[in-house]
Design a protein around this motif. Structure first.
Motif, short mmCIF file in Angstrom:
data_model
loop_
_atom_site.label_atom_id
_atom_site.label_comp_id
_atom_site.label_asym_id
_atom_site.label_seq_id
_atom_site.Cartn_x
_atom_site.Cartn_y
_atom_site.Cartn_z
N THR A 92 0.83 -1.20 0.00
CA THR A 92 0.00 0.00 0.00
C THR A 92 0.86 1.25 0.00
OG1 THR A 92 -0.11 0.07 2.42
CG2 THR A 92 -1.83 -1.17 1.28
N VAL A 93 0.37 2.28 -0.66
CA VAL A 93 1.07 3.55 -0.73
C VAL A 93 0.05 4.68 -0.55
CG1 VAL A 93 2.47 5.09 -2.14
CG2 VAL A 93 2.81 2.63 -2.31
N ALA A 94 0.35 5.63 0.31
CA ALA A 94 -0.52 6.78 0.51
C ALA A 94 0.32 8.05 0.41
CB ALA A 94 -1.22 6.71 1.87
N THR A 95 -0.19 9.05 -0.25
CA THR A 95 0.49 10.34 -0.33
C THR A 95 -0.49 11.44 0.06
OG1 THR A 95 -0.03 10.54 -2.70
CG2 THR A 95 2.11 9.62 -2.11
N LEU A 96 0.05 12.46 0.70
CA LEU A 96 -0.76 13.57 1.19
C LEU A 96 -0.27 14.85 0.54
CD1 LEU A 96 -3.01 14.13 3.32
CD2 LEU A 96 -1.18 14.63 4.94
N ARG A 97 -1.22 15.75 0.22
CA ARG A 97 -0.86 17.00 -0.45
C ARG A 97 -1.63 18.15 0.17
NH1 ARG A 97 -2.70 20.19 -4.69
NH2 ARG A 97 -1.08 21.07 -6.04
N GLU A 98 -0.93 19.25 0.45
CA GLU A 98 -1.56 20.47 0.93
C GLU A 98 -1.99 21.29 -0.28
OE1 GLU A 98 0.39 21.96 4.93
OE2 GLU A 98 1.93 21.48 3.46
N ASN A 99 -3.27 21.62 -0.38
CA ASN A 99 -3.78 22.39 -1.50
C ASN A 99 -3.71 23.89 -1.22
OD1 ASN A 99 -4.53 20.00 -2.93
ND2 ASN A 99 -6.30 19.82 -1.56
N SER A 100 -3.79 24.66 -2.27
CA SER A 100 -3.64 26.11 -2.14
C SER A 100 -4.75 26.75 -1.33
CB SER A 100 -3.58 26.75 -3.53
OG SER A 100 -2.45 26.31 -4.24
N ASP A 101 -5.91 26.11 -1.26
CA ASP A 101 -7.03 26.70 -0.51
C ASP A 101 -7.05 26.26 0.95
OD1 ASP A 101 -7.77 24.09 -0.75
OD2 ASP A 101 -9.80 24.48 -1.48
N SER A 217 -14.58 27.96 2.21
CA SER A 217 -13.88 28.75 1.20
C SER A 217 -14.38 30.19 1.14
CB SER A 217 -14.05 28.08 -0.17
OG SER A 217 -13.58 26.77 -0.15
N LYS A 218 -13.44 31.11 1.09
CA LYS A 218 -13.73 32.53 0.89
C LYS A 218 -13.33 32.87 -0.55
CE LYS A 218 -12.89 33.69 5.75
NZ LYS A 218 -12.09 34.50 6.70
N THR A 235 -7.09 38.83 -17.42
CA THR A 235 -8.04 37.74 -17.51
C THR A 235 -8.85 37.66 -16.22
OG1 THR A 235 -8.34 35.40 -18.07
CG2 THR A 235 -6.51 35.94 -16.62
N GLU A 236 -9.77 36.74 -16.16
CA GLU A 236 -10.63 36.58 -14.99
C GLU A 236 -9.88 35.81 -13.90
OE1 GLU A 236 -15.21 35.02 -14.16
OE2 GLU A 236 -14.08 34.27 -15.88
N ILE A 237 -9.84 36.36 -12.69
CA ILE A 237 -9.11 35.74 -11.58
C ILE A 237 -9.98 35.79 -10.32
CG2 ILE A 237 -6.97 35.71 -10.25
CD1 ILE A 237 -5.73 37.50 -12.42
N TYR A 238 -9.94 34.71 -9.55
CA TYR A 238 -10.65 34.67 -8.27
C TYR A 238 -9.65 34.36 -7.16
CZ TYR A 238 -14.99 34.81 -10.84
OH TYR A 238 -16.03 35.21 -11.66
N ASN A 239 -9.80 35.07 -6.06
CA ASN A 239 -8.98 34.78 -4.89
C ASN A 239 -9.77 33.84 -3.98
OD1 ASN A 239 -8.03 35.24 -1.99
ND2 ASN A 239 -6.41 36.21 -3.18
N GLY A 301 -20.22 33.39 -6.06
CA GLY A 301 -21.15 32.71 -5.17
C GLY A 301 -21.48 31.30 -5.60
N THR A 302 -21.08 30.92 -6.82
CA THR A 302 -21.36 29.56 -7.31
C THR A 302 -20.19 28.61 -7.07
OG1 THR A 302 -20.44 29.88 -9.55
CG2 THR A 302 -22.72 30.62 -9.16
N ALA A 303 -19.10 29.10 -6.50
CA ALA A 303 -17.87 28.30 -6.38
C ALA A 303 -18.06 27.06 -5.51
CB ALA A 303 -16.74 29.16 -5.83
N VAL A 304 -17.70 25.91 -6.07
CA VAL A 304 -17.70 24.65 -5.33
C VAL A 304 -16.48 23.85 -5.77
CG1 VAL A 304 -20.21 24.51 -5.05
CG2 VAL A 304 -19.13 23.51 -7.09
N LYS A 305 -16.06 22.88 -4.94
CA LYS A 305 -14.97 22.00 -5.35
C LYS A 305 -15.40 21.23 -6.60
CE LYS A 305 -11.75 22.50 -2.12
NZ LYS A 305 -11.59 21.48 -1.07
N SER A 306 -14.53 21.19 -7.59
CA SER A 306 -14.87 20.51 -8.84
C SER A 306 -14.86 19.00 -8.65
CB SER A 306 -13.86 20.88 -9.94
OG SER A 306 -14.15 20.16 -11.13
N ALA A 307 -15.84 18.35 -9.27
CA ALA A 307 -15.93 16.88 -9.20
C ALA A 307 -15.32 16.23 -10.44
CB ALA A 307 -17.38 16.45 -9.06
N GLN A 308 -14.78 17.04 -11.34
CA GLN A 308 -14.24 16.48 -12.57
C GLN A 308 -12.82 15.97 -12.37
OE1 GLN A 308 -14.88 19.74 -15.30
NE2 GLN A 308 -16.93 19.00 -15.85
N LYS A 309 -12.51 14.89 -13.07
CA LYS A 309 -11.18 14.29 -12.99
C LYS A 309 -10.23 15.05 -13.93
CE LYS A 309 -13.33 9.76 -12.34
NZ LYS A 309 -13.51 8.41 -12.92
#
Length: 358
Positions: A92-101, A217-218, A235-239, A301-309
């Motif tokens: 078994t192998v597990a890896t952990l990653r800190e995301n920008s948010d 998320s803010k 271009t369009e940018i969101y913080n 206001g529509t921002a959600v975590k993406s479910a796409q691969k």
């Protein structure tokens, strides 16, 4: 002979507590199924799972960062003689990653390679004389030979699985959800993920299990200044939680024709975004459009975590994007790391800097 084999069914349980700051601990218990009426040896612990009793040992290992967690569960450590969690669960192998948010992504996989299995089998011709002699000296009784001839491998496999317990769990501070991989062996309760690997479906071991923690998320549109190879671009940018997120197709359009160009395709059937580096980008319309302030605030206001691969050059990638107004937005630094372009920040000019090495 068969009874002896069945009495060696394995018990493996690994629990890991993972806090938001990357600290935590790994608890591992490992043992073999106890024969009926047998007592544990001195120093052995007793474990119970799925109605079976096992004798073995346990260990707790702490980690102070994401890097240390990855070292504990890395494939290199799993192949060592260490008594830690990874070696107790050597496939078994597990890896952990800190995301920008501020969220965490856990990728868990079970190594299963026919080539590795074949390579692990001894080659009789290459055995030394003592090893050959030992193999040739094995004698079976008539009863054992008859038992082997009549052995029902499917039934044996089923009996072994009934006596096996192979479970791993990861407990986070925040609620967690699965974003990729099979679900047959997965149970999620709040921030706790449990994988009972004895319940995997056929072929599941070839897929990675991917989980991401939720964060409050803010999200807000921003007029962050941007330069690409020294040229000002807009271009369009969101913080989002302090990190700048860009639409994937906007970045593809901005970098098209440079040494960091990449193509973007989407397969609706598999819900997968495919990115290939080095390929030119074909626009679909709407790239590099900057919405009015009111429209941008409404989209935020529509921002959600993406479910796409997401795949990059055919390999799965887990960059924790957001879906905003039906489009995927990625943290700029995450994209830079994954696609090979430079990202920096000029504090004096308050400008994001992208470099492509034209």
């Amino acid at each position: 002979m068969v009874c002896t084999l069945l009495s060696g069914c394995v018990y493996v349980k690994t629990d890991s507590v993972i806090h938001d700051d990357g600290t935590g601990s790994v608890y591992t218990a490992f043992g073999m199924q106890a024969d009926e009426g047998a007592a544990p040896e001195e120093g052995q612990e007793v474990f119970e799972a799925n109605g079976n009793k096992y004798y073995g040992s346990s260990e707790t290992v702490t980690f102070a960062s994401v890097e240390e967690f990855n070292k504990i569960f890395s494939s290199e450590n799993a192949d060592s003689d260490s008594s830690t969690a990874a070696s107790a669960t050597s496939n078994t192998v597990a890896t952990l990653r800190e995301n920008s948010d501020g969220s965490l992504t856990l990728v868990f996989s079970v190594k299963q390679s026919e080539d590795e299995d074949e390579a692990a089998l001894p080659d009789y011709e290459n055995l030394d004389p003592e090893q050959k002699e030992a193999l040739e000296s094995i004698e079976l009784t008539p009863e054992e030979e008859a038992e082997l001839e009549n052995l029902d491998l499917d039934s044996l496999s089923s009996d072994m699985m009934e006596g096996m317990y192979y479970c791993m769990s990861f407990t986070f501070d925040q609620p967690v959800r699965q974003i990729a991989g099979p679900t047959s062996a997965v149970t999620i309760e709040g921030g706790k993920v449990t994988l009972d690997l004895t319940k995997q479906g056929e072929g599941d071991a070839n897929d990675a299990y991917v989980f991401v923690t939720d964060v409050a998320s803010k999200v807000a549109p921003t007029k962050q200044a941007l330069k690409v190879d020294g040229t000002a671009r807009e271009t369009e940018i969101y913080n989002i939680n302090g990190a700048n997120y860009f639409k994937l197709r906007d970045m593809a359009a901005l970098l098209n024709g440079t040494g960091a160009q990449f193509s973007v395709d989407f397969d609706k059937a598999s819900n997968t975004i495919s990115v290939k580096t080095g390929e030119s980008y074909t626009a679909i319309g709407g790239e590099l459009t900057v919405p009015a302030a009111e429209q941008a605030a409404e989209k935020a206001g529509t921002a959600v975590k993406s479910a796409q691969k997401l795949t990059i050059n055919g390999e799965s990638a887990y960059l924790a994007p957001y879906n905003i107004g039906g489009q995927n937005y990625f943290a700029l630094r995450d994209l830079g790391d994954a696609l090979g372009f430079g990202v920096d920040y000029d504090a004096a000019a308050k400008t994001m800097l992208v470099t492509t090495g034209k």
